[in-house]
Scaffold this motif. Structure first.
Motif, mmCIF file in Angstrom:
data_model
loop_
_atom_site.group_PDB
_atom_site.id
_atom_site.type_symbol
_atom_site.label_atom_id
_atom_site.label_comp_id
_atom_site.label_asym_id
_atom_site.label_seq_id
_atom_site.Cartn_x
_atom_site.Cartn_y
_atom_site.Cartn_z
ATOM 1 N N UNK A 195 0.854 -1.188 0.000
ATOM 2 C CA UNK A 195 0.000 0.000 0.000
ATOM 3 C C UNK A 195 0.891 1.240 0.000
ATOM 4 N N UNK A 196 0.605 2.135 -0.927
ATOM 5 C CA UNK A 196 1.311 3.418 -1.012
ATOM 6 C C UNK A 196 0.309 4.533 -0.739
ATOM 7 N N UNK A 197 0.582 5.333 0.255
ATOM 8 C CA UNK A 197 -0.254 6.497 0.543
ATOM 9 C C UNK A 197 0.463 7.755 0.070
ATOM 10 N N UNK A 198 -0.264 8.613 -0.620
ATOM 11 C CA UNK A 198 0.279 9.871 -1.098
ATOM 12 C C UNK A 198 -0.438 11.017 -0.393
ATOM 13 N N UNK A 300 -2.821 -2.442 7.628
ATOM 14 C CA UNK A 300 -1.954 -2.004 6.536
ATOM 15 C C UNK A 300 -2.130 -0.509 6.275
ATOM 16 N N UNK A 301 -3.367 -0.030 6.339
ATOM 17 C CA UNK A 301 -3.613 1.394 6.157
ATOM 18 C C UNK A 301 -2.953 2.202 7.272
ATOM 19 N N UNK A 302 -3.033 1.698 8.494
ATOM 20 C CA UNK A 302 -2.393 2.381 9.619
ATOM 21 C C UNK A 302 -0.885 2.466 9.414
ATOM 22 N N UNK A 303 -0.273 1.371 8.983
ATOM 23 C CA UNK A 303 1.179 1.360 8.791
ATOM 24 C C UNK A 303 1.598 2.328 7.688
#
Length: 586
Positions: A195-198, A300-303
């Motif tokens: 998961x990549x968060x921008x 996973x979103x938290x990390x």
């Protein structure tokens, strides 16, 4: 020989169809088909349109180093023509060549169960040749049943669940796919979901300066760049505001996620045309992988979010890869915020007072109020830890109000004890300065404490003024209406001190300790302090040097004409009772 070529084409088409069948929905399956057919048949660009609930939904793929606008212009000529999918194509159609002013393209139908379910339009700068046409036709024939049965509830093909602004997946749909991806990795050893968060950098500046319409336009442009940067097997979503997420499934090589992050950041480097202006954008990226410690989509979103916050702390356009220490740090931060909330309610925090002395004679002229926190189990917690925690937790207003009340009450006690006038400096954070209730709070504290307003100095730092100079000037002018004074802390370390100093109602300048420490080296540091002294004198401002620790620094400041100073050379911050002892004659 011809039969052998047919077999090769058929085998290739079947492999592409199987790859597309692994995708969770029609959008991802179509992306696989587009990418594969461009790569295998040599098309410069291609788009797919599927018919769903009577609507035509386009999806593009452009090979690297090709310009999308060139091909999109060609497609726009026929965008409203119903013959693109239906009247111009029939079930028995192999392909159709379309010539127009902007170029030539080829149309291929997707036929399943005796009906056309969509079409592929392919673009090439040169004549593609019969091999490319036959291969594309074979791929469309093999992939049509896959696209027909896939659920069309994704970002491009399903408007009901797409983000209405960007056309990407919405957060709920993305979380469903994220959960499915994490679950699949538990049954596939050696693979992970990435998961990549921008998080966009300084997006608020665009909204504030150009308006929310321009901000929306920029978000649409960024979403388009994200789509174009992704490879088959990836999906993107707008998770809210200026935050985007990208999911990579069945990742065997962690480097693939990092390379995707690099592509995403490169995709944002070129300027965007927004509101007839060139606007540059960048994003801080957080990357995380599912694994033994991560069994849910929420984990996973938290990390990834933790990593994104670390990246943003590193500066503009940075990237961070999640590791377990980040989680431990985030948990510690959350614990600190919870403990701080309880400490404010329970009265565990205290105000200490650091003397401000005259360099000529060493008499105490006033104090600066500083917050101190003694935790019953953790002991003394330094302000460098709990002040940022208060800002992040939204507690800085409550904490600032507590300090102001306690400091004014304590200073009233010290003034009565010393039987003379003493100044009191209290820091204001940016959140406090721009809070709607600040003026009323200051008025109430002045009235209840009985302190002489002319002895109160509210300190601000230069950095809080950068983006809101006019608003800050208005608030400070209203505060001065109480007959209190305004002090600028850390003077000389901000972004454009002189450019806005004449616009602010400032009475006191505080020389930053970095200049004081550098005085031992002489040279430029002395010149800077000397210039600040002259500036303060010309502006009619009082000058205070902070962070004085040695006799040499004290002597240098006195020689340069600085009148007031504070620091460990004279005394650390102490409780009110000890401050009272300092005021007693020797």
């Amino acid at each position: 020989m011809l039969m052998e070529a047919d077999m090769i084409r058929s085998g290739t088409a079947e492999r592409i169809a199987r790859l597309s069948d692994e995708a969770p929905g029609a959008e991802m399956a179509a992306r696989v088909v587009l990418a594969q057919v461009c790569a295998r048949a040599g098309w410069d660009a291609a788009r797919i349109e599927l018919r769903t609930d009577g609507e035509r939904r386009p999806l593009w793929h452009v090979r690297p180093r090709r310009t999308l606008d060139r091909f999109r212009a060609a497609a726009e000529e026929r965008r409203h023509a119903p013959s693109f999918l239906y009247d111009g194509l029939a079930v028995e159609t192999r392909w159709k060549k379309v010539e127009r002013r902007s170029g030539v393209s080829f149309l291929f139908p997707f036929c399943a169960e005796g009906r056309i379910v969509g079409a592929l339009e392919a673009f090439a700068a040169r004549d593609p040749g019969p091999g490319a046409l036959e291969l594309t036709l074979s791929v469309c024939a093999a992939a049509a049943p896959v696209l027909a049965r896939k659920p069309t509830d994704t970002a491009v093909f399903g408007q009901g669940v797409a983000d209405p602004l960007t056309g990407l997946l919405t957060r709920p749909q993305f979380m469903q796919r994220l959960a499915a991806a994490v679950a699949r990795t538990r049954h596939s050893p050696g693979t992970a979901a990435a998961l990549i968060l921008l998080n966009l950098d300084r997006f608020k500046v665009v909204n504030d300066s150009l308006g929310h319409g321009a901000g929306d336009e920029l978000l649409r442009g960024i979403a388009a760049r994200i789509r174009e940067a992704l490879q088959p097997g990836s999906m993107a979503a707008r998770l809210g505001g200026d935050e985007f997420g990208v999911l990579l499934e069945r990742v065997h090589d962690p480097g693939a996620a990092l390379r995707t992050g690099d592509r995403l950041q490169r995709a944002l480097q070129a300027p965007f045309r927004v509101a007839d202006r060139e606007v540059y954008a960048s994003a801080s990226l957080g990357v995380a992988f599912s694994g033994e410690h991560c069994h849910r989509a929420e984990d996973l979103l938290r990390d990834a979010d933790t990593a994104a916050h670390r990246a943003k702390a590193l500066g503009v356009g940075q990237r961070a890869l999640f590791d377990r220490s980040m989680h431990a740090s985030a948990v510690a931060q959350l614990t600190l915020e919870s403990e701080l909330r309880r400490a404010i309610d329970a009265g565990q925090l205290a105000v200490h007072y650091q003397p401000i002395v005259t360099l000529e004679g060493g008499e105490i002229a006033g104090f600066e109020a500083l917050a101190r926190w003694q935790h019953p189990e953790l002991g003394w917690i330094p302000p460098a830890r709990f002040i940022p925690a208060a800002e992040q937790a939204g507690l800085i207003g409550r904490l600032g109000n507590f300090i102001l009340r306690e400091a004014c009450a304590g200073m009233r006690y010290l003034q009565m004890s010393a039987r003379r006038r003493l100044s009191l400096a209290v820091n204001l954070s940016a959140s406090q300065l721009f809070a709607p209730g600040l003026i009323g709070e200051v008025a109430e504290v002045l009235g209840s404490s009985g302190i002489d307003p002319s002895q109160l100095r509210l300190e601000i730092t230069e950095s809080v003024l950068v983006d809101r100079i006019d608003e800050a000037a208005d608030v400070l002018q209203r505060l001065r209406g109480f007959n209190l004074r305004v002090s600028m802390d850390d003077f000389g370390t901000g972004y454009s001190s002189l450019s806005y100093l004449h616009r602010l109602p400032v009475d006191v300048l505080k020389v930053d300790r970095s200049f004081v420490v550098a005085l031992a080296a002489g040279g430029k540091a002395e010149g800077i302090v000397s210039a600040i002294v002259a500036l303060a004198r010309n502006l009619g401002c009082e000058l205070v040097a902070e962070g004085v620790e040695t006799a040499e620094q004290e002597a240098a400041l006195s020689r340069l004409g600085v009148r007031y100073a504070q620091g460990y050379r004279f005394s650390p911050a102490v409780p009110a009772r000890e401050a009272e002892w300092l005021l007693r004659p020797a």
